[in-house]
Design a protein around this motif. Structure first.
Motif, mmCIF file in Angstrom:
data_model
loop_
_atom_site.group_PDB
_atom_site.id
_atom_site.type_symbol
_atom_site.label_atom_id
_atom_site.label_comp_id
_atom_site.label_asym_id
_atom_site.label_seq_id
_atom_site.Cartn_x
_atom_site.Cartn_y
_atom_site.Cartn_z
ATOM 1 N N LEU A 276 49.300 53.803 34.764
ATOM 2 C CA LEU A 276 50.124 54.762 34.036
ATOM 3 C C LEU A 276 49.695 54.899 32.584
ATOM 4 O O LEU A 276 50.211 55.729 31.849
ATOM 5 C CB LEU A 276 51.599 54.335 34.104
ATOM 6 N N ASP A 277 48.760 54.067 32.156
ATOM 7 C CA ASP A 277 48.182 54.147 30.821
ATOM 8 C C ASP A 277 46.788 54.751 30.972
ATOM 9 O O ASP A 277 46.296 54.945 32.082
ATOM 10 C CB ASP A 277 48.118 52.745 30.197
ATOM 11 N N SER A 278 46.140 55.059 29.872
ATOM 12 C CA SER A 278 44.775 55.584 29.944
ATOM 13 C C SER A 278 43.938 54.980 28.831
ATOM 14 O O SER A 278 44.353 54.958 27.673
ATOM 15 C CB SER A 278 44.764 57.112 29.803
ATOM 16 N N ARG A 279 42.787 54.472 29.224
ATOM 17 C CA ARG A 279 41.779 54.011 28.272
ATOM 18 C C ARG A 279 40.412 54.338 28.851
ATOM 19 O O ARG A 279 40.255 54.487 30.059
ATOM 20 C CB ARG A 279 41.887 52.506 28.018
ATOM 21 N N LEU A 372 49.962 77.572 27.703
ATOM 22 C CA LEU A 372 49.899 76.623 28.799
ATOM 23 C C LEU A 372 50.170 75.215 28.290
ATOM 24 O O LEU A 372 49.540 74.762 27.331
ATOM 25 C CB LEU A 372 48.514 76.673 29.452
ATOM 26 N N GLU A 373 51.106 74.516 28.930
ATOM 27 C CA GLU A 373 51.381 73.130 28.564
ATOM 28 C C GLU A 373 50.480 72.211 29.385
ATOM 29 O O GLU A 373 50.531 72.194 30.611
ATOM 30 C CB GLU A 373 52.846 72.763 28.798
ATOM 31 N N MET A 374 49.669 71.427 28.703
ATOM 32 C CA MET A 374 48.774 70.483 29.364
ATOM 33 C C MET A 374 49.588 69.390 30.036
ATOM 34 O O MET A 374 50.582 68.905 29.487
ATOM 35 C CB MET A 374 47.808 69.886 28.347
ATOM 36 N N GLU A 375 49.166 68.985 31.217
ATOM 37 C CA GLU A 375 49.902 67.957 31.955
ATOM 38 C C GLU A 375 49.751 66.578 31.328
ATOM 39 O O GLU A 375 50.660 65.744 31.413
ATOM 40 C CB GLU A 375 49.419 67.918 33.406
ATOM 41 N N ALA A 376 48.616 66.321 30.715
ATOM 42 C CA ALA A 376 48.343 64.990 30.162
ATOM 43 C C ALA A 376 47.412 65.129 28.973
ATOM 44 O O ALA A 376 46.727 66.153 28.813
ATOM 45 C CB ALA A 376 47.714 64.088 31.226
ATOM 46 N N PRO A 377 47.363 64.117 28.119
ATOM 47 C CA PRO A 377 46.421 64.149 26.996
ATOM 48 C C PRO A 377 44.981 64.139 27.495
ATOM 49 O O PRO A 377 44.691 63.696 28.606
ATOM 50 C CB PRO A 377 46.735 62.863 26.225
ATOM 51 N N THR A 378 44.088 64.628 26.669
ATOM 52 C CA THR A 378 42.665 64.515 26.970
ATOM 53 C C THR A 378 42.109 63.311 26.213
ATOM 54 O O THR A 378 42.492 63.040 25.072
ATOM 55 C CB THR A 378 41.910 65.800 26.564
ATOM 56 N N MET A 379 41.236 62.558 26.867
ATOM 57 C CA MET A 379 40.747 61.307 26.289
ATOM 58 C C MET A 379 39.560 61.553 25.357
ATOM 59 O O MET A 379 38.461 61.019 25.511
ATOM 60 C CB MET A 379 40.390 60.330 27.397
ATOM 61 N N VAL A 380 39.787 62.368 24.373
ATOM 62 C CA VAL A 380 38.818 62.659 23.314
ATOM 63 C C VAL A 380 39.517 62.426 21.990
ATOM 64 O O VAL A 380 40.709 62.736 21.853
ATOM 65 C CB VAL A 380 38.315 64.118 23.411
ATOM 66 N N ALA A 381 38.825 61.852 21.022
ATOM 67 C CA ALA A 381 39.443 61.557 19.729
ATOM 68 C C ALA A 381 39.155 62.673 18.734
ATOM 69 O O ALA A 381 38.135 63.358 18.815
ATOM 70 C CB ALA A 381 38.945 60.225 19.190
ATOM 71 N N GLU A 382 40.043 62.823 17.759
ATOM 72 C CA GLU A 382 39.968 63.917 16.784
ATOM 73 C C GLU A 382 40.623 63.440 15.490
ATOM 74 O O GLU A 382 41.769 62.988 15.498
ATOM 75 C CB GLU A 382 40.686 65.114 17.408
#
Length: 465
Positions: A276-279, A372-382
């Motif tokens: 349920l987490d993302s790395r 459009l609402e994204m379902e989840a974050p994208t794993m790119v840093a900014e």
């Protein structure tokens, strides 16, 4: 702290378009998107933005070296008659005698409320492989993340807002932030610490736009809360004992240890992180040895890890550090984990109120008629995230993936790819979206009861304007 400022008495005129628009456009109220877009997608205006973008695309400059890019931005703002200051975003980890390449411009009253629009200006160390007639003229450097488009879209917004302000003063101030060193240099953090947000009038909200090849051209998407991960660079040095490759038993070979460690790092994500987490942990460089018959004394791994929370960052780093020492020891080697870049990027977190604001005012700007609402974050840093740590901010993606017909080649290649190609049809829409977000925000902030921000302020010198 900052270098010079400049104001030009000449500006590009859009009088014939502005005067033809309905009276609400000139009454101080924010015009709807369609009216703004009518101006920015005009043939001459669009050609102007495209010309700016192609000039920048042919002359990419990597982080903290964007001197020509900065001069081009300054020249364009000067021609428009937009006041600006230079020298922003100085590399605090580099040569103290070298000025920053960031540019900050202002349009409006010079008083609150104040809304900021940001564009990143740096390129990547990538060899372009698009075959375009206006491809990079600098070998090994390329605008492969669309920052040339971000810069030109913000210049387009500057042109539009300046012409509008000349006819009817804006209800406050729009601050245009042309930021260097997004690609790993934390230029946003440098500018923030130099006072770009607290400078009078203090910024009350900030917006950023990024082109996105994963979706059709003109589609607008974002989400409340975390939209992008944080990121941190890593370097692992594995030290053995070099010698003749035909007699490995007399040496300590660091290569097998490096190979094992690359695999071990992946278990931090696959076996130690909740589903349920993302790395993400990616090893992207491996350097060791220079001859086929010599076992190297050292192998150096390089890469980056991404995370959605500070706890996740610390946990990943701790485990990688333990693994580096343990795996290396198992192979008779020694290893150390280091941060080659002193700055790590926190996750990009959108203000929920600004997300609601975008859905209300920005739906007409999207080709689908809705955001459009994204379902989840994208794993790119900014590094826009550094601005959001200080003031409410919203980061928005603008689709550009359906440009096969307009550009003669697919525009769906991934960001940071040598084949990345921008659909230039998105440029006038981006300028219009920037302008809409700024004008609608000034409307909302000027009519709110607060009308101010709790951020600390720094007086703007008269010469800065």
């Amino acid at each position: 702290m900052l270098a010079q400022s400049a104001v030009s008495s000449t500006a590009v005129s859009l009088f014939f378009l502005l005067s033809a628009l309905p009276s609400p456009y000139l009454s101080g109220a924010a015009p709807p998107f369609d009216e703004i877009y009518e101006v920015t997608q005009n043939g001459e205006f669009t050609a102007w933005i495209v010309e700016k973008r192609r000039w920048l695309h042919q002359r990419p400059e990597t982080m903290f070296e964007e001197f020509g890019t900065s001069e081009y931005i300054e020249s364009t703002l000067r021609d428009l008659g937009v006041p600006f200051t230079t020298g922003w975003g100085k590399n605090v980890h580099g040569d103290p005698s070298v000025n920053g390449t960031g540019v900050v411009a202002h349009i409006g009253s010079g008083n609150p409320p104040c809304v900021a629009l940001r564009a990143d200006i740096d390129a990547l160390p990538i060899l372009e492989d698009t075959g375009l007639p206006f491809a990079s003229q600098t070998s090994g450097k390329m605008h492969a993340c669309g920052h040339d488009s971000h810069t030109s879209m913000l210049l387009g917004a500057a042109r539009y807002l300046k012409e509008l302000n000349d006819r009817e003063p804006l209800k406050g101030t729009v601050r245009l932030i042309f930021q260097p060193a997004e690609e790993g240099g934390a230029g946003a953090k440098m500018m923030r610490e130099e006072g770009v947000l607290s400078l009078h009038p203090p910024v009350q909200r900030i917006f950023g736009i990024h082109v996105w090849p994963n979706h059709p051209t003109g589609l607008i998407l974002s989400r409340p809360g975390t939209i992008m991960s944080g990121g941190e660079d890593l370097s692992v040095s594995i030290r053995g004992r070099g010698g003749h490759a035909a007699m490995p038993h007399l040496n300590v070979d660091p290569v097998p240890a490096a190979a094992a460690l690359i695999s071990a790092f992946q278990t931090v994500v696959s076996r130690e992180t909740s589903p349920l987490d993302s790395r993400v942990i990616s090893i992207t460089t491996l350097k060791g040895g220079s001859a086929t018959n010599v076992i190297p004394s050292e192998v150096v791994l390089g890469g980056r890890h991404w995370f959605l929370s500070e706890k996740g960052r610390q946990n990943s780093w701790s485990r990688m550090e333990e693994m580096a020492k343990g795996v290396a020891a198992a192979y008779g080697s020694e290893a150390s984990l280091e941060r080659p870049n002193p700055e790590h990027y926190p996750p990009t977190v959108n203000d929920p109120n600004l997300w609601s604001f975008l859905k209300e005012v920005g739906s007409a700007a999207s080709v689908s008629g809705e955001v459009l609402e994204m379902e989840a974050p994208t794993m790119v840093a900014e590094d826009f995230s550094f601005f959001q740590e200080t003031v409410p901010g919203l980061f928005v993606f603008l689709g550009q993936g359906s440009g096969l017909e307009s550009m003669g080649r697919p525009t769906t290649a991934a960001l940071h790819s040598p084949q990345f190609t921008l659909d230039e049809a998105v440029l006038p829409r981006g300028s219009a979206l920037h302008s809409l977000l700024a004008l609608a925000s000034l409307d909302e902030l000027s009519t709110s009861s607060s009308g101010s921000t709790t951020s600390s302020t720094t007086s703007m010198r008269s010469e800065d304007l």
